[in-house]
Design a protein around this motif. Structure first.
Motif, short mmCIF file in Angstrom:
data_model
loop_
_atom_site.label_atom_id
_atom_site.label_comp_id
_atom_site.label_asym_id
_atom_site.label_seq_id
_atom_site.Cartn_x
_atom_site.Cartn_y
_atom_site.Cartn_z
N GLU A 132 6.10 0.24 0.31
CA GLU A 132 6.58 -0.58 -0.81
C GLU A 132 6.31 -2.07 -0.55
OE1 GLU A 132 10.67 0.42 -1.33
OE2 GLU A 132 10.22 2.30 -2.34
N ASN A 133 6.49 -2.48 0.71
CA ASN A 133 6.22 -3.88 1.06
C ASN A 133 4.74 -4.21 0.82
OD1 ASN A 133 8.85 -4.15 1.82
ND2 ASN A 133 8.46 -4.20 4.01
N ARG A 144 0.53 -6.76 -5.12
CA ARG A 144 0.79 -7.11 -6.52
C ARG A 144 0.98 -8.61 -6.68
NH1 ARG A 144 5.30 -8.07 -9.00
NH2 ARG A 144 6.62 -7.12 -7.39
N LEU A 145 1.79 -9.21 -5.80
CA LEU A 145 2.05 -10.65 -5.88
C LEU A 145 0.77 -11.45 -5.66
CD1 LEU A 145 5.45 -10.85 -3.96
CD2 LEU A 145 5.07 -11.08 -6.43
N LYS A 146 -0.05 -10.98 -4.72
CA LYS A 146 -1.31 -11.68 -4.45
C LYS A 146 -2.22 -11.65 -5.68
CE LYS A 146 -4.28 -13.52 -1.48
NZ LYS A 146 -4.02 -14.83 -0.85
N LEU A 147 -2.32 -10.49 -6.30
CA LEU A 147 -3.22 -10.34 -7.44
C LEU A 147 -2.70 -11.03 -8.70
CD1 LEU A 147 -4.29 -6.62 -6.90
CD2 LEU A 147 -5.58 -8.69 -6.36
N GLU A 148 -1.37 -11.16 -8.80
CA GLU A 148 -0.80 -11.84 -9.96
C GLU A 148 -1.10 -13.34 -9.95
OE1 GLU A 148 3.34 -10.91 -10.00
OE2 GLU A 148 3.04 -8.95 -10.95
#
Length: 195
Positions: free
Chosen positions: A158-159, A165-169
Motif C-alpha cells: 500500500e505504501n 500515485r502521489l509521484k504521478l499526480e
C-alpha cells in the motif's frame, strides 16, 4: 498508592491517530485495524481509548526503552497487524512522564529512553487486571493475524502504491525519473521472486 487514572486531557486526546496509509483509524470506541478487505472490510478493535498508556508502561517496566523500540515491540506483539505512529506514542510517553510514571534515562545517541518509576510500578499493580486483559487481547489479535496475508507486506504494498500515485499526480516524470523508478521496481520484483 496512586491509582492510574487518565487526566482530563489524556481522556480526550486531540492528536490525530491515523496509522500507515488509511489502514487504521481512531473512532469513538478506540483504535481500529482494517482487516485484509481494506477500509471497507471487517474492522477489528485493537485498543480501547487509554489502553496504549498501559501497554507502553508495561513494556517499559520490562526494560527501559525509547519510542522507536516501543513502536516495534507493539508491532511485533501484534504480529504486524498494527503499528502505532510516533505521533501517538511520543505524546503518550510525555504524558506518562508528566504523571511521574516514567522518567528519562541516559541512552545511546540522541534517542530519549524511558524507565519506569516506583509510582509507575504501583500504577501497574493497581491496574493489573486491566493490563493483563489488554495483553491477552494483543495475543489474540496476533494469533488471528497469523492466518492472514502478512500485514507488513500488505502495508508495504500500500505504501508503494501510494508513493507511486502521489509521484504521478505531480505530473509526468522526466525520462531519467521514469528510468530510475522502473529500475527500482524491477529490482524489487526480482528480489521478491528470488526469495
Amino acid at each position: 498508592m496512586h491509582r492510574f487514572q487518565p487526566s482530563r486531557h489524556m481522556r480526550g486526546s486531540s492528536h490525530s491517530e491515523e496509522f500507515g496509509f488509511g489502514r487504521h483509524e481512531h473512532g469513538r470506541h478506540g483504535l481500529r485495524h482494517h482487516g485484509p478487505g481494506g477500509r471497507f472490510g471487517r474492522r477489528e478493535r485493537i485498543f480501547e481509548q487509554g489502553d496504549l498508556r498501559y501497554v507502553l508502561l508495561a513494556l517499559i517496566a520490562g526494560k527501559p526503552s525509547h519510542g522507536y523500540e516501543l513502536i516495534k515491540e507493539i508491532e511485533d506483539r501484534l504480529g504486524g497487524a498494527y503499528s502505532p505512529s510516533p505521533g501517538v506514542v511520543y505524546p503518550t510517553l510525555t504524558l506518562l512522564e508528566e504523571l511521574g510514571y516514567v522518567s528519562a534515562v541516559q541512552s545511546d545517541g540522541a534517542k530519549k529512553a524511558f524507565a519506569i518509576t516506583e509510582e509507575g510500578r504501583a500504577a501497574l499493580a493497581v491496574n493489573k487486571a486491566s493490563v493483563d486483559a489488554i495483553f491477552k487481547r494483543i495475543a489474540d489479535v496476533a494469533e488471528r493475524s497469523a492466518d492472514r496475508p502478512a500485514p507488513q507486506i500488505v502495508r508495504a504494498m500500500e505504501n508503494l502504491r501510494t508513493a507511486l500515485r502521489l509521484k504521478l499526480e505531480r505530473g509526468r516524470p522526466s525520462e531519467a525519473q521514469i528510468a530510475a523508478i522502473t529500475q527500482v521496481l524491477d529490482a524489487a520484483a526480482i528480489a521478491v521472486e528470488r526469495d
